[in-house]
Design an enzyme around this catalytic site. Structure first.
Site, PDB file in Angstrom:
ATOM      1  N   ARG A 130     -29.872 -39.342 -28.971  1.00 27.16           N
ATOM      2  CA  ARG A 130     -28.878 -38.235 -28.634  1.00 27.16           C
ATOM      3  C   ARG A 130     -27.898 -39.245 -29.116  1.00 27.16           C
ATOM      4  NH1 ARG A 130     -29.180 -40.990 -23.162  1.00 27.16           N
ATOM      5  NH2 ARG A 130     -30.443 -39.201 -21.803  1.00 27.16           N
ATOM      6  N   ARG A 244     -25.932 -50.849 -15.701  1.00 25.16           N
ATOM      7  CA  ARG A 244     -27.008 -49.260 -15.701  1.00 25.16           C
ATOM      8  C   ARG A 244     -25.739 -48.923 -16.626  1.00 25.16           C
ATOM      9  NH1 ARG A 244     -30.212 -46.303 -14.656  1.00 25.16           N
ATOM     10  NH2 ARG A 244     -31.591 -46.193 -13.377  1.00 25.16           N
ATOM     11  N   LYS A 245     -26.104 -47.283 -16.409  1.00 22.62           N
ATOM     12  CA  LYS A 245     -25.446 -46.253 -17.445  1.00 22.62           C
ATOM     13  C   LYS A 245     -24.259 -45.917 -16.295  1.00 22.62           C
ATOM     14  CE  LYS A 245     -27.492 -42.420 -14.983  1.00 22.62           C
ATOM     15  NZ  LYS A 245     -28.789 -41.209 -15.753  1.00 22.62           N
ATOM     16  N   GLY A 502     -36.054 -31.757 -12.638  1.00 17.17           N
ATOM     17  CA  GLY A 502     -37.588 -32.029 -13.448  1.00 17.17           C
ATOM     18  C   GLY A 502     -37.741 -33.229 -12.541  1.00 17.17           C
ATOM     19  N   CYS A 507     -31.152 -35.689 -13.455  1.00 21.49           N
ATOM     20  CA  CYS A 507     -30.208 -35.485 -14.478  1.00 21.49           C
ATOM     21  C   CYS A 507     -29.408 -33.872 -14.995  1.00 21.49           C
ATOM     22  CB  CYS A 507     -31.032 -35.108 -16.391  1.00 21.49           C
ATOM     23  SG  CYS A 507     -31.700 -36.717 -16.250  1.00 21.49           S
ATOM     24  N   GLY A 508     -30.530 -32.669 -14.709  1.00 26.40           N
ATOM     25  CA  GLY A 508     -30.000 -31.453 -14.030  1.00 26.40           C
ATOM     26  C   GLY A 508     -28.757 -31.112 -13.183  1.00 26.40           C
TER      27      GLY A 508
END
Length: 584
Positions: A130, A244-245, A502, A507-508
């Protein structure tokens, strides 16, 4: 232990007409309703300390920490880049790597700090890489280089446009990584700090600098943010050990293309006493167990303080964030625990002048604004030039596609491409005299149309289980197939955004879609396990943004088409094509 009480402005809670009603995100100033919260003074002691340039969790706070925190304590992941550990790792065979816990943790966990994600489950020995691509702006040279990387990996190599205006490339093997990292630097790219407990790609307006209606050009700010986050691509260990992110965006237009309500920190344009700056929203996030919209921090910063306040927020989160259960480590959990006013006071402590102005009432974002479609041909603010938005089906591109996009950007534009959070690509700075020729190019007549069908143009899909080990279902091919079948059955007259993800990591971003599909296991008509999806309904983006909620759970994937048709007819005014043809 001593404690103190503070009074803080509570988030606005709107009355709900039913249990299934979506929560509404409000851009306006917070309510004046007050609430009290007590916080032990000891709770505000920083939990990390600096050791030899790296931030390490103090020993007194290590009880009950999650496994990823233990991996970071054993060896700071940034050492793989800053101290050259990747060079030695790349020389080892995977058999040798897997024999020792330390090196196995390197490839499965620590390399994510270098933007490398090992696909152990589905592509053992291969990585997704990424990039950092602030504001989604990339050049033809960068695009060609990335194409050259994935081409050498054959069927394992491809690239995706992500929901954070970013490139991800697939098929990378470890021995190639040191050379790829050097070559990325040569074309002005980096992959540093793009995964795990780091700041994700700074998002801005995809029309920055070319939009006739823009409020502010977001590129200078997103570029500064990215330079700060990675210390100009040298690596910034002062903010690489977050709990965390963490996501950040800068809003540049009334359209809110940046989706500020789902970011940990969002800069909302606002003036104050004649000065330009930003009101701040904080805490928006998605996770398998909880999804929350960002709330006002009741703070305004001048344009000069964009980086200082970002640094202060990150340091407060780094110092005080919970590091136990990973499902409770995003920044909003810390805001919940401290209360918004104590959290704000911790940011003030970390500002250079120990001052943070209260929010401005002079918002520059128009609340009643119809979000514009950027696909197709549109005039720029620069006279005689236009931008052309191309639909990239579910964001997937191959090496030849990337080379062709680079060629088109050079021939017809300024050698630049813009990526969007809907996984599409914009070619800016096209002279109007060249538009006709560009629109006749085979790539635009084929897969990457500037005028896709009404359902295809709003389609977004995560990686799915083709490559991602966490995904429960295949998403990209299925999203296209279901959409094509639905389009044959109904006629839709207005845009409907359909997002696929998914797994519950979302993430979508299914919660912001009109219709969202989250992969799960279901049971077919015979009671046998099969791939399925939870269907979400009602997500909104723009000035009246709110998150959608579950409409129907565990629908077998093979049964999705009739369910989607019914939703489109009942909720979006679609007309069955049989009836439409009969009326004609």
């Amino acid at each position: 232990m001593s404690s103190f009480a503070v009074r803080f402005v509570a988030p606005l809670v709107l009355p709900s007409t039913s249990s299934s009603s979506p929560k509404t995100w409000v851009l306006a100033s917070p309510t004046t309703a007050l609430a009290s919260v007590e916080v032990d003074a000891g709770r505000l002691e920083p939990r990390v300390e600096e050791r030899d340039g790296y931030f390490v969790l103090k020993e007194k706070f290590r009880e009950g920490i999650n496994p990823q925190e233990k991996v970071k304590i054993e060896k700071d992941p940034m050492k793989l880049f800053i101290e050259g550990g990747i060079e030695e790792l790349a020389k080892m065979s995977f058999e040798e790597i897997d024999k020792a816990k330390d090196t196995k943790d390197d490839i499965d966990v620590r390399l994510k700090w270098l933007g490398l994600f090992h696909r152990r489950k589905h592509q053992y020995g291969r990585f997704m890489m990424r990039l950092k691509l602030p504001n989604g702006v990339t050049t033809s040279a960068q695009t060609r280089y990335l194409a050259s990387v994935i081409r050498k990996y054959g069927k394992d190599g491809c690239a995706d446009v992500t929901t954070r205006q970013n490139w991800q490339i697939r098929g990378v093997v470890l021995p190639d990584v040191p050379e790829i990292l050097k070559s990325l630097e040569g074309v002005g790219l980096t992959s540093l700090q793009s995964g795990m407990d780091n700041v994700r790609n700074p998002v801005g307006s995809p029309l920055a600098g070319i939009d006739q209606e823009e409020i502010v050009d977001t590129r200078p700010y997103t570029n500064l943010l990215s330079q700060f986050i990675t210390a100009n691509s040298r690596g910034n260990p002062t903010i690489s050990n977050l709990p965390r992110k963490w996501n950040v965006c800068v809003v540049g237009s009334h359209d809110l293309y940046e989706h500020p309500h789902i970011n940990d920190l969002a800069y909302m344009p606002a003036t104050k006493d004649g000065r330009f700056g930003f009101n701040l929203l904080v805490g928006g996030f998605f996770s398998p167990k909880r999804c929350e919209e960002a709330i006002p921090l009741d703070a305004w910063v001048s344009a000069d303080d964009v980086i200082p306040v970002c640094k202060a927020v990150l340091e407060a989160y780094r110092d005080l964030g919970f590091r136990g259960n990973r499902q409770k480590t995003r920044m909003m959990w810390l805001i919940d625990e401290l209360g918004i006013e104590v959290f704000r006071s911790e940011i003030v402590k970390r500002m250079p002048q120990k001052v943070l102005e209260r929010a401005s009432s002079e918002d520059l974002v128009q609340k009643q604004w119809e979000r514009r479609n950027y696909l197709g041909v549109h005039p720029q603010k620069q006279e005689g030039f236009s931008y052309v938005g191309l639909h990239i089906p579910v964001g997937r591109v191959q090496a030849d596609d990337m080379d062709e996009l680079a060629r088109l950007a050079d021939k017809y534009g300024s050698g630049e491409l813009r990526l969007t959070v809907e996984q599409n690509i914009i070619i800016p700075n096209v002279e109007n005299s060249k538009l006709e020729a560009l629109l006749k190019e085979p790539l635009l007549k084929g897969r990457f149309s500037p005028e896709p069908s009404i359902l295809m143009k709003g389609l977004v899909a995560c990686t799915g289980n083709q490559f991602c080990g966490q995904a429960i279902i295949e998403t990209k091919a299925r999203a296209l197939k279901v959409t094509e079948e639905v389009e044959r059955l109904v006629s839709v007259t207005r845009p409907v955004r359909m997002h696929w993800t998914g797994c519950p990591n979302t993430c979508g971003q299914v919660q912001v879609a009109d219709i969202g599909f989250m992969g799960c296991m279901a049971r077919d008509e015979n009671g046998k396990p099969c791939e399925g999806a939870d269907i979400f309904l009602g997500g909104r983006i723009g000035s009246d943004s709110h998150l959608g909620e579950v409409y129907k759970k565990a629908v077998p994937c093979k049964n999705l088409v009739p369910v989607v048709v019914d939703i489109l007819v009942e909720h979006f005014g679609a007309v069955p094509r049989e009836r439409e043809e009969g009326e004609d």
